[in-house]
Design a protein around this motif. Structure first.
Motif, PDB file in Angstrom:
ATOM      1  N   LYS A   3       0.837  -1.188   0.000  1.00 43.38           N
ATOM      2  CA  LYS A   3       0.000   0.000   0.000  1.00 43.38           C
ATOM      3  C   LYS A   3       0.881   1.251   0.000  1.00 43.38           C
ATOM      4  O   LYS A   3       1.982   1.226   0.531  1.00 43.38           O
ATOM      5  N   CYS A  63      -2.828  -7.939  14.998  1.00 43.88           N
ATOM      6  CA  CYS A  63      -2.877  -8.092  13.537  1.00 43.88           C
ATOM      7  C   CYS A  63      -4.258  -7.724  13.002  1.00 43.88           C
ATOM      8  O   CYS A  63      -4.379  -7.060  11.976  1.00 43.88           O
ATOM      9  N   TYR A  64      -5.294  -8.140  13.694  1.00 45.43           N
ATOM     10  CA  TYR A  64      -6.655  -7.813  13.277  1.00 45.43           C
ATOM     11  C   TYR A  64      -6.879  -6.309  13.352  1.00 45.43           C
ATOM     12  O   TYR A  64      -7.434  -5.703  12.435  1.00 45.43           O
ATOM     13  N   LYS A  67      -5.143  -4.625  10.525  1.00 41.71           N
ATOM     14  CA  LYS A  67      -5.819  -4.955   9.261  1.00 41.71           C
ATOM     15  C   LYS A  67      -7.058  -4.088   9.046  1.00 41.71           C
ATOM     16  O   LYS A  67      -7.273  -3.572   7.951  1.00 41.71           O
ATOM     17  N   ILE A  68      -7.879  -3.910  10.085  1.00 38.49           N
ATOM     18  CA  ILE A  68      -9.118  -3.163   9.905  1.00 38.49           C
ATOM     19  C   ILE A  68      -8.903  -1.655   9.979  1.00 38.49           C
ATOM     20  O   ILE A  68      -9.731  -0.885   9.531  1.00 38.49           O
TER      21      ILE A  68
END
Length: 70
Positions: A3, A63-64, A67-68
């Motif tokens: 990204k 990590c979650y 990610k969000i």
């Protein structure tokens, strides 16, 4: 491909009045403030965000959260 992230540096003007968001806890119910923080950052309506407290442990793993959020 990774990204692309964009950043801007702060001005060195002496009459600069920053717009800040300061918070310390996302809360215990699903991090309801996250969309608002993201919106302010994407709109460019805030200059600096200070997070001085509890991270979103209630949302799951780090990590979650990354990610969000990013």
């Amino acid at each position: 491909m990774s990204k692309i992230f964009k950043f801007k540096t702060l001005t060195d003007s002496t009459d600069w009045k920053p717009t800040l968001i300061v918070y310390g806890d996302l809360g215990v119910s699903y991090g309801e403030t996250i969309p608002y923080l993201i919106q302010e950052a994407e709109n460019g309506t805030v200059d600096v965000v200070f997070h001085n407290g509890d991270f979103a442990y209630d949302l799951g793993t780090v990590c979650y959260f990354v990610k969000i959020t990013f």
